[in-house]
Write a protein that holds these residues in place. Structure first.
Motif, PDB file in Angstrom:
ATOM      1  N   VAL A  32       0.803  -1.151  -0.165  1.00 27.72           N
ATOM      2  CA  VAL A  32       0.131  -0.008  -0.040  1.00 27.72           C
ATOM      3  C   VAL A  32       0.793   1.247  -0.162  1.00 27.72           C
ATOM      4  CG1 VAL A  32      -1.594   1.100   1.240  1.00 27.72           C
ATOM      5  CG2 VAL A  32      -1.957  -1.081   1.415  1.00 27.72           C
ATOM      6  N   ILE A  33       0.682   2.093  -0.962  1.00 22.24           N
ATOM      7  CA  ILE A  33       1.245   3.424  -0.868  1.00 22.24           C
ATOM      8  C   ILE A  33       0.006   4.457  -0.535  1.00 22.24           C
ATOM      9  CG2 ILE A  33       2.407   5.257  -2.100  1.00 22.24           C
ATOM     10  CD1 ILE A  33       3.587   3.170  -4.029  1.00 22.24           C
ATOM     11  N   TRP A  34       0.155   5.411   0.688  1.00 20.45           N
ATOM     12  CA  TRP A  34      -0.906   6.042   1.009  1.00 20.45           C
ATOM     13  C   TRP A  34      -0.164   7.386   1.347  1.00 20.45           C
ATOM     14  CZ3 TRP A  34      -4.531   4.411   5.487  1.00 20.45           C
ATOM     15  CH2 TRP A  34      -5.743   4.932   5.598  1.00 20.45           C
ATOM     16  N   ALA A  35      -0.796   8.222   0.318  1.00 22.81           N
ATOM     17  CA  ALA A  35      -0.500   9.685   0.271  1.00 22.81           C
ATOM     18  C   ALA A  35      -1.350  10.588   1.326  1.00 22.81           C
ATOM     19  CB  ALA A  35      -0.687  10.402  -1.082  1.00 22.81           C
ATOM     20  N   ILE A  36      -0.686  10.878   2.395  1.00 26.08           N
ATOM     21  CA  ILE A  36      -1.379  11.796   3.530  1.00 26.08           C
ATOM     22  C   ILE A  36      -0.626  12.887   3.687  1.00 26.08           C
ATOM     23  CG2 ILE A  36      -2.802  11.666   5.719  1.00 26.08           C
ATOM     24  CD1 ILE A  36      -2.768   8.787   5.815  1.00 26.08           C
ATOM     25  N   ASP A  59      -4.534   9.215  15.803  1.00 29.16           N
ATOM     26  CA  ASP A  59      -4.030   8.928  17.010  1.00 29.16           C
ATOM     27  C   ASP A  59      -2.947   7.898  16.854  1.00 29.16           C
ATOM     28  OD1 ASP A  59      -3.353   8.126  19.626  1.00 29.16           O
ATOM     29  OD2 ASP A  59      -5.065   7.257  20.197  1.00 29.16           O
ATOM     30  N   GLY A  60      -1.313   8.288  16.699  1.00 32.12           N
ATOM     31  CA  GLY A  60      -0.382   7.416  16.349  1.00 32.12           C
ATOM     32  C   GLY A  60      -0.150   6.494  17.408  1.00 32.12           C
ATOM     33  N   SER A  61      -0.682   6.350  18.568  1.00 28.66           N
ATOM     34  CA  SER A  61      -0.404   5.325  19.521  1.00 28.66           C
ATOM     35  C   SER A  61      -0.981   4.110  19.282  1.00 28.66           C
ATOM     36  CB  SER A  61      -0.698   6.004  20.822  1.00 28.66           C
ATOM     37  OG  SER A  61      -2.115   6.253  21.171  1.00 28.66           O
ATOM     38  N   GLU A  62      -2.210   4.013  18.589  1.00 28.48           N
ATOM     39  CA  GLU A  62      -3.032   2.784  18.302  1.00 28.48           C
ATOM     40  C   GLU A  62      -2.247   1.991  17.525  1.00 28.48           C
ATOM     41  OE1 GLU A  62      -7.315   1.533  16.778  1.00 28.48           O
ATOM     42  OE2 GLU A  62      -7.119   3.651  17.393  1.00 28.48           O
ATOM     43  N   THR A  63      -2.378   0.609  18.044  1.00 30.11           N
ATOM     44  CA  THR A  63      -1.665  -0.223  17.058  1.00 30.11           C
ATOM     45  C   THR A  63      -2.594  -1.161  16.118  1.00 30.11           C
ATOM     46  OG1 THR A  63      -2.018  -2.041  18.984  1.00 30.11           O
ATOM     47  CG2 THR A  63       0.026  -0.746  18.978  1.00 30.11           C
ATOM     48  N   VAL A  64      -2.019  -1.827  15.241  1.00 29.57           N
ATOM     49  CA  VAL A  64      -2.907  -2.503  14.179  1.00 29.57           C
ATOM     50  C   VAL A  64      -2.461  -3.813  14.153  1.00 29.57           C
ATOM     51  CG1 VAL A  64      -3.803  -0.491  12.958  1.00 29.57           C
ATOM     52  CG2 VAL A  64      -1.695  -1.411  12.231  1.00 29.57           C
ATOM     53  N   GLN A  65      -2.945  -5.002  14.028  1.00 30.98           N
ATOM     54  CA  GLN A  65      -2.348  -6.342  13.755  1.00 30.98           C
ATOM     55  C   GLN A  65      -2.472  -6.734  12.175  1.00 30.98           C
ATOM     56  OE1 GLN A  65      -4.542  -8.739  16.672  1.00 30.98           O
ATOM     57  NE2 GLN A  65      -2.830  -8.129  18.040  1.00 30.98           N
ATOM     58  N   MET A  66      -1.586  -7.377  11.936  1.00 30.71           N
ATOM     59  CA  MET A  66      -1.472  -8.002  10.429  1.00 30.71           C
ATOM     60  C   MET A  66      -1.135  -9.314  10.390  1.00 30.71           C
ATOM     61  SD  MET A  66       0.057  -4.574   8.512  1.00 30.71           S
ATOM     62  CE  MET A  66       1.010  -4.108   9.765  1.00 30.71           C
ATOM     63  N   LYS A  67      -1.581 -10.329   9.737  1.00 28.45           N
ATOM     64  CA  LYS A  67      -1.169 -11.262   9.450  1.00 28.45           C
ATOM     65  C   LYS A  67      -0.723 -11.832   7.906  1.00 28.45           C
ATOM     66  CE  LYS A  67      -2.196 -16.262  10.325  1.00 28.45           C
ATOM     67  NZ  LYS A  67      -3.116 -17.451  10.976  1.00 28.45           N
ATOM     68  N   LEU A  98       3.262   5.095   9.951  1.00 32.52           N
ATOM     69  CA  LEU A  98       3.354   6.386   9.236  1.00 32.52           C
ATOM     70  C   LEU A  98       4.686   6.843   9.006  1.00 32.52           C
ATOM     71  CD1 LEU A  98       0.677   8.467  11.246  1.00 32.52           C
ATOM     72  CD2 LEU A  98       0.668   7.932   8.707  1.00 32.52           C
ATOM     73  N   ALA A  99       5.718   6.458   9.951  1.00 37.22           N
ATOM     74  CA  ALA A  99       7.079   6.445   9.759  1.00 37.22           C
ATOM     75  C   ALA A  99       7.869   5.391   8.832  1.00 37.22           C
ATOM     76  CB  ALA A  99       8.002   6.410  11.030  1.00 37.22           C
ATOM     77  N   PHE A 121       4.008   5.365   3.330  1.00 36.42           N
ATOM     78  CA  PHE A 121       3.003   6.624   3.634  1.00 36.42           C
ATOM     79  C   PHE A 121       3.952   7.982   3.174  1.00 36.42           C
ATOM     80  CE2 PHE A 121       1.157   3.740   6.471  1.00 36.42           C
ATOM     81  CZ  PHE A 121      -0.062   3.863   6.306  1.00 36.42           C
ATOM     82  N   HIS A 122       3.282   8.572   2.517  1.00 42.77           N
ATOM     83  CA  HIS A 122       3.763   9.676   1.776  1.00 42.77           C
ATOM     84  C   HIS A 122       3.294  11.073   2.151  1.00 42.77           C
ATOM     85  CE1 HIS A 122       6.700  11.532  -1.447  1.00 42.77           C
ATOM     86  NE2 HIS A 122       7.068  10.369  -1.694  1.00 42.77           N
ATOM     87  N   PHE A 123       3.959  12.456   2.399  1.00 45.12           N
ATOM     88  CA  PHE A 123       3.494  13.423   2.424  1.00 45.12           C
ATOM     89  C   PHE A 123       2.851  13.962   1.096  1.00 45.12           C
ATOM     90  CE2 PHE A 123       6.087  13.151   6.195  1.00 45.12           C
ATOM     91  CZ  PHE A 123       5.066  13.695   7.076  1.00 45.12           C
ATOM     92  N   PHE A 124       3.445  13.983  -0.048  1.00 47.10           N
ATOM     93  CA  PHE A 124       3.166  14.429  -1.386  1.00 47.10           C
ATOM     94  C   PHE A 124       3.567  13.576  -2.422  1.00 47.10           C
ATOM     95  CE2 PHE A 124       2.780  17.106  -4.980  1.00 47.10           C
ATOM     96  CZ  PHE A 124       1.382  17.553  -5.023  1.00 47.10           C
TER      97      PHE A 124
END
Length: 549
Positions: free
Chosen positions: A308-312, A321-329, A343-344, A352-355
């Motif tokens: 995934v490339i996500w431009a935000i 809220d950057g402290s929330e965690t997500v789980q992936m398998k 995001l980093a 993740f990309h700013f522009f």
């Protein structure tokens, strides 16, 4: 390129609409500059950077004054993000009133340019946000062209397209397949919005009078100026148009920014990438980010995508809220990571990309699906580069574009108020699992080919600009008296409504028909009242004649 006529000075104007509105105007300037014309650009303070690096042909920049503040724009985009057209149009008119406050400085700035013989142009090409260009047409009789992303609101009426462009309810295209109830609701959108419309009208009139302008804004239903639509029929719904109006999009720059190092490495190391970009100014609620992310994770877990490339942009991350965690398998391996780390760019399958360099990403073979807000520029670029879409309209033309993209067979829609992670997964899977002979791939290729042909219409737009300049210069005498109307203007624009619709002919025909029927009635009544004498004559009169013979 040599030019058979002396070059003319053409002023491009783009103010409060942002760069996505300025870019199509600048593209028309590029074509005209290639033909030898002298191109200048008028815009608001700090926006002169828009002409670099792609528009070096601009000979001079005119700054018209300060633009909207960051606070004003933030309030506008949050208001539009919360807007639901089904509940009325008042929020859009609040934003319209805010943007209208920049009319005075644009109007004064264009007047300064017009009043100086050195800077006075031969024609103006303006984004539709720069409404002061219409005033220049009225006051100086200078030809203008207005560039709109879609069919303009409250102009070019069309009986078989319900509602007004930009204010149509989701799912509306034409009356052909719309129910009577949906058609009625579309017409009621404007009716129910009349109180807010009247308030805006009074504010606008007061502002214009304060600056010595006492006539209404010049926006005839059939324009006596050029009106260009930065779209193409295929995405736009076909409609009858006067000669002064033309769809001439997609107005796209012939070159685009290449992939940066991160995007290039990511796309070349992944085979099936979901690209997400919901607009430069959209401030995503944290809950929406999580829903989108979980939908993408599900697609990744099923092997339908591998990245995934996500431009935000920075402003778009304000509510996350950057402290929330997500789980992936992924590949039977459990991953858990905080949003801050994602995001980093600390996960190999997420970037993740700013522009982001959008067109280069869309042009890459590894990009398989585009999750978009359906804005005019994004829709044009996606179709030009042949990518199917998930489209979630946020405001104004984006909701209408989403309906058009779905109708064109190149997208699935999402409702910004009600979408779920499962819906994202289900609809993306529907597109990604379709083979090359299935409808999405076929329709994407169909519209891509049409878009490539339609992109050449910018040269036709430049032809129309030159036509109007040459026509205008020679249809006024030395005293400024108009000798003949604009050559592209249809006669009905100058005629009384009764004559346009042939009501006088119908009236004369009706009177004639009544006279004929009345005469027949009188004759019939006379014959009926004289039936006995006439019968006697016919019997005895003809008998007497027979005897005499």
């Amino acid at each position: 390129m040599s030019h058979v006529h002396p070059p003319r000075k053409i002023l491009l104007v783009a103010t409060t609409g942002g760069f996505t509105h300025a870019a199509p105007v600048l593209e028309l300037g590029r074509v005209l500059a290639d033909r030898g014309h002298y191109i200048e650009f008028a815009t608001l303070d700090s926006q002169e950077s828009w002409i670099q690096p792609d528009y070096g042909f601009i000979a001079k920049v005119h700054l018209l004054g300060p633009g909207p503040t960051a606070e004003q724009l933030d309030a506008h985009y949050r208001r539009m993000q919360a807007w639901d057209v089904r509940k009325g149009i008042e929020p859009t008119l609040v934003s319209k009133a805010m943007f209208d406050t920049f009319w005075p400085q644009t109007y004064r700035g264009l007047n300064r340019i017009m009043n100086d013989p050195v800077t006075r142009p031969d024609m103006i090409i303006a984004d539709f946000f720069a409404e002061a260009a219409n005033d220049i047409l009225v006051e100086y009789r200078l030809p203008i062209a207005i560039v709109c992303p879609n069919w303009p609101p409250l102009q070019l009426p069309c009986s078989y397209i319900p509602g007004q462009p930009g204010f149509q309810l989701p799912g509306t295209l034409t009356s052909e397949n719309a129910s009577m109830w949906l058609r009625l609701k579309n017409e009621l959108v404007i009716l129910f919005g009349l109180p807010a419309i009247m308030r805006l009208f009074k504010q606008t009139r007061a502002m214009r009078r304060e600056h010595g302008v006492f006539y209404p804004l010049h926006k005839p239903k059939k324009p006596d100026y050029l009106l260009f639509v930065n779209s193409f029929v295929g995405l736009e719904i076909p409609r009858d148009l006067p000669p002064s109006c033309a769809p001439v999009g997609p107005l796209l720059c012939p070159t685009w920014a290449p992939l940066d190092t991160e995007c290039d490495a990511f796309l070349n190391s992944h085979d099936s990438v979901l690209y997400i970009a919901l607009g430069t100014h959209i401030i995503l609620p944290h809950e929406d980010v999580i829903r989108i992310m979980n939908g993408a994770i599900h697609l990744m877990e099923e092997g339908l995508i591998d990245g995934v490339i996500w431009a935000i942009p920075k402003t778009g991350r304000a509510d996350i809220d950057g402290s929330e965690t997500v789980q992936m398998k992924i590949n039977s391996k459990e991953d858990e990571m905080s949003l801050n780390n994602l995001l980093a760019n600390k996960h190999r399958n997420w970037l993740f990309h700013f522009f982001a360099p959008q067109r280069a990403i869309l042009a890459h073979d590894s990009t398989k699906l585009y999750f978009t807000h359906g804005g005019g520029s994004s829709a044009n670029e996606a179709l030009y580069h042949g990518k199917p879409m998930l489209s979630m309209g946020i405001f104004f033309d984006q909701t209408a574009n989403t309906t058009r993209l779905v109708a064109g067979g190149v997208a699935e829609s999402l409702d910004k108020f009600h979408f779920t992670s499962d819906e994202i997964y289900t609809k993306a899977r529907k597109i990604l699992e379709s083979g090359e002979n299935w409808s999405y791939a076929r329709n994407v290729l169909r519209l891509q080919r049409i878009a490539h042909v339609a992109a050449r219409r910018k040269f036709y737009a430049a032809d129309l600009v030159e036509e109007v300049i040459y026509d205008h210069e020679l249809r006024f005498d030395k005293d400024g008296r108009e000798l003949r109307p604009m050559h592209l203007q249809t006669a009905d624009s100058r005629m009384a409504v009764w004559k346009v619709n042939n009501w006088d002919l119908y009236a004369v025909s009706a009177v004639g028909l009544v006279a004929v029927l009345g005469s027949m009635g009188v004759a019939g009544r006379y014959l009926w009242s004289s039936r006995e004498p006439l019968r006697s004559f016919l019997i005895h009169g003809w008998s007497a004649l027979d005897i005499a013979a």
